[in-house]
Enzyme design. Structure first.
Site, PDB file in Angstrom:
ATOM      1  N   GLU A 112      44.495  48.553  31.855  1.00  0.00           N
ATOM      2  CA  GLU A 112      45.389  47.651  31.127  1.00  0.00           C
ATOM      3  C   GLU A 112      45.021  47.494  29.661  1.00  0.00           C
ATOM      4  O   GLU A 112      45.793  46.935  28.891  1.00  0.00           O
ATOM      5  CB  GLU A 112      45.501  46.274  31.777  1.00  0.00           C
ATOM      6  CG  GLU A 112      46.163  46.305  33.137  1.00  0.00           C
ATOM      7  CD  GLU A 112      46.318  44.929  33.757  1.00  0.00           C
ATOM      8  OE1 GLU A 112      47.292  44.739  34.505  1.00  0.00           O
ATOM      9  OE2 GLU A 112      45.480  44.040  33.505  1.00  0.00           O
ATOM     10  N   ASP A 157      39.472  32.952  42.585  1.00  0.00           N
ATOM     11  CA  ASP A 157      38.326  33.845  42.569  1.00  0.00           C
ATOM     12  C   ASP A 157      37.166  33.047  41.974  1.00  0.00           C
ATOM     13  O   ASP A 157      36.983  32.981  40.756  1.00  0.00           O
ATOM     14  CB  ASP A 157      38.636  35.081  41.729  1.00  0.00           C
ATOM     15  CG  ASP A 157      37.496  36.098  41.712  1.00  0.00           C
ATOM     16  OD1 ASP A 157      36.373  35.726  42.105  1.00  0.00           O
ATOM     17  OD2 ASP A 157      37.730  37.248  41.295  1.00  0.00           O
ATOM     18  N   GLU A 212      39.163  36.448  29.459  1.00  0.00           N
ATOM     19  CA  GLU A 212      38.973  37.162  30.725  1.00  0.00           C
ATOM     20  C   GLU A 212      39.866  38.380  30.656  1.00  0.00           C
ATOM     21  O   GLU A 212      41.010  38.354  31.066  1.00  0.00           O
ATOM     22  CB  GLU A 212      39.322  36.261  31.918  1.00  0.00           C
ATOM     23  CG  GLU A 212      38.797  36.806  33.243  1.00  0.00           C
ATOM     24  CD  GLU A 212      39.706  37.855  33.863  1.00  0.00           C
ATOM     25  OE1 GLU A 212      39.630  39.030  33.442  1.00  0.00           O
ATOM     26  OE2 GLU A 212      40.498  37.500  34.738  1.00  0.00           O
ATOM     27  N   HIS A 229      38.517  39.366  43.088  1.00  0.00           N
ATOM     28  CA  HIS A 229      39.873  39.928  43.133  1.00  0.00           C
ATOM     29  C   HIS A 229      39.926  41.329  42.536  1.00  0.00           C
ATOM     30  O   HIS A 229      40.869  42.074  42.782  1.00  0.00           O
ATOM     31  CB  HIS A 229      40.862  39.001  42.421  1.00  0.00           C
ATOM     32  CG  HIS A 229      40.767  39.035  40.925  1.00  0.00           C
ATOM     33  ND1 HIS A 229      39.790  38.373  40.227  1.00  0.00           N
ATOM     34  CD2 HIS A 229      41.536  39.649  40.002  1.00  0.00           C
ATOM     35  CE1 HIS A 229      39.962  38.578  38.931  1.00  0.00           C
ATOM     36  NE2 HIS A 229      41.009  39.355  38.765  1.00  0.00           N
TER      37      HIS A 229
END
Length: 496
Positions: free
Chosen positions: A275, A173, A266, A435
């Site tokens: 998450e 990506d 990230e 992505h």
């Protein structure tokens, strides 16, 4: 070197707090080749612990130069060096205990799953697949090519990042990876001589960017098996003297420093907060970052816009009403309940997006990550036959502005870089594909036809994010909206 470590451990074990290291003969016996501690973490990371002192010369003691042990070769300074080594050993012991707990948790999780048909090895690997869409469904932590998923525990979350394919997807990506690279390389003066913490380091790519930019010390932390490959990547690129790789949760590992100058991570998930990795990054910030420290990225903005896509609705929903003459509408029963991750074409977004959450990573608190009533308003630029749903995406900024100063109303795709110090990217439909794609919330009209919306009409409402009680890494997104002149509506979608 291994003999020295085992010798010191064996002496401390029998109560000798200051072992004699003045002569190599004290520990040259081959019995010290055998580990004193089972699965000794220090023996696997001697370079990380001792650093440049591991160099061997003809006057060394058990693989460590005498000058490295005591600075001058005299025994009194040697005792001080031993005390320092014992501190390193204590850190290694704590890390070892954390690893043992993690392995035990993983073992229990695997045993539990083995009683329910086993576990997939493909979890999470398809964040960017050729099928152009995924549904974050109630079957597990995320999408996978196999259609199988793990349970919704921390164990399955970390396991989902252990494989190669998901990291290959993220590295390829270019929007994501090159934004980090460009900011770091174009601001080397910020990294020169600094200590950097990489939270959730994965393959170690961001750590290596920082090391190449001149960081004096980089600490890379990850709680998945990928950390083993990160160590090898670091070694193969000759950065083992700068980058230390630690296995464990950031909340549990023992860092070799008290404070860091920069935190890079990230951490962004689908719809930004899926998450819940940001919670850990903020914990690391509060525990380790200096007051004048830098967060990379620095700011994120969540945006929402109305969506109309008759072709998609026909191909993926109405299609099931008649499949070779058979009614199969049960096949899309969850499509209105779950957030879909897919690429939305820009022509399917008939209005400018509206920001509903702005985060400054230097000051944001975890309490701000759960919210209700964030208002938005979007005016249609063109008439549409139906409001099919809403689209959520993220603008991410890499800024060096003083604390509290953010990108205001700026959109990432149009953000002007000033002197190479400011970089931004969007995951929205008007930018280059990433992505992350976009989060799609399809409206359930419960069998009733939706009404057309005219150019200039306003779609307004409020949105909220809530963590699920059964899984704190999952989200429920709740939306209240109204088309100007129409009825108020409410709907919820899940990311599980």
């Amino acid at each position: 070197m291994a003999k020295l470590v085992n010798y010191i451990r064996s002496e401390v074990k029998v109560g000798k707090g200051k072992p004699d290291v003045s002569s190599k003969s004290a520990f040259e016996d081959d019995r010290y080749l055998l580990p004193t501690l089972e699965d000794d973490a220090l023996l696997y990371s001697l370079q990380d612990v001792i650093g440049d002192d591991v160099d061997v010369d003809e006057h060394d003691v058990g693989g460590v130069p005498v000058k490295a042990l005591n600075g001058t070769g005299n025994s009194s300074n040697g005792v001080n060096r031993v005390a320092e080594l014992e501190q390193h050993l204590q850190r290694a012991l704590l890390e070892r205990e954390a690893c043992k707990k993690e392995l035990e948790t993983l073992r229990h999780g695997m045993e539990a799953r083995s009683g329910h048909g086993g576990a997939s090895k493909d979890i999470g690997e398809d964040r960017w697949d050729s099928g152009n869409e995924n549904i974050i469904s109630n079957t597990g932590m995320g999408p996978s090519k196999s259609g199988h998923t793990l349970g919704n525990t921390d164990t399955s979350y970390f396991a989902s990042y252990s494989g190669h394919e998901i990291h290959e997807t993220m590295l390829k990506d270019t929007v994501r990876t090159e934004s980090y690279r460009d900011f770091i390389y174009e601001n080397k003066h910020l990294f020169e001589g600094k200590t950097v913490l990489d939270v959730g380091c994965g393959t170690g790519i961001l750590s290596m960017f920082c090391a190449r930019a001149g960081a004096a010390k980089v600490i890379a932390v990850d709680n998945s098996d990928i950390i083993n490959f990160a160590r090898e990547n670091v070694f193969r690129n000759g950065m083992e003297n700068t980058i230390s790789c630690l296995r464990g949760k950031i909340e549990e590992v023992v860092l070799p420093v008290q404070k860091v100058d920069i935190i890079v991570s990230e951490w962004m998930g689908y719809c930004l907060l899926y998450e819940a990795m940001l919670d850990s990054v903020l914990w690391a910030r509060d525990r380790y970052l200096t007051p004048a420290g830098l967060m990379i990225p620095s700011h994120c903005t969540l945006r929402i816009a109305p969506m109309t896509d008759a072709e998609y609705i026909e191909d993926h929903i109405h299609h099931w009403k008649n499949v070779y003459g058979f009614d199969m509408i049960s096949m899309y029963k969850d499509i209105y309940n779950d957030v879909m991750i897919r690429e939305v074409q820009d022509f399917a977004v008939p209005a400018d997006s509206a920001p509903f959450l702005r985060l400054s990573l230097k000051t944001t608190t975890t309490e701000e990550l759960i919210f209700t009533g964030k208002v938005f308003s979007c005016e249609l630029k063109a008439g549409i036959e139906a409001l099919d749903g809403f689209v959520i995406w993220v603008d991410t900024f890499f800024l060096t502005l003083p604390e509290g100063q953010g990108p205001a109303e700026a959109k990432a795709e149009g953000y002007v870089r000033e002197g190479g110090e400011s970089i931004a990217f969007t995951t929205g439909p008007h930018g280059k594909r990433t992505h992350w794609q976009q989060g799609v919330l399809l409206i359930d009209y419960r069998g009733k036809a939706s009404e057309p919306v005219k150019k200039g009409q306003v779609v307004s409402g409020s949105i909220g994010y809530e963590k699920r009680k059964d899984d704190n890494r999952a989200l429920d997104i709740k939306l209240h909206w109204q088309v100007e002149g129409g009825h108020e509506r409410n709907q919820s979608w899940s990311m599980r």
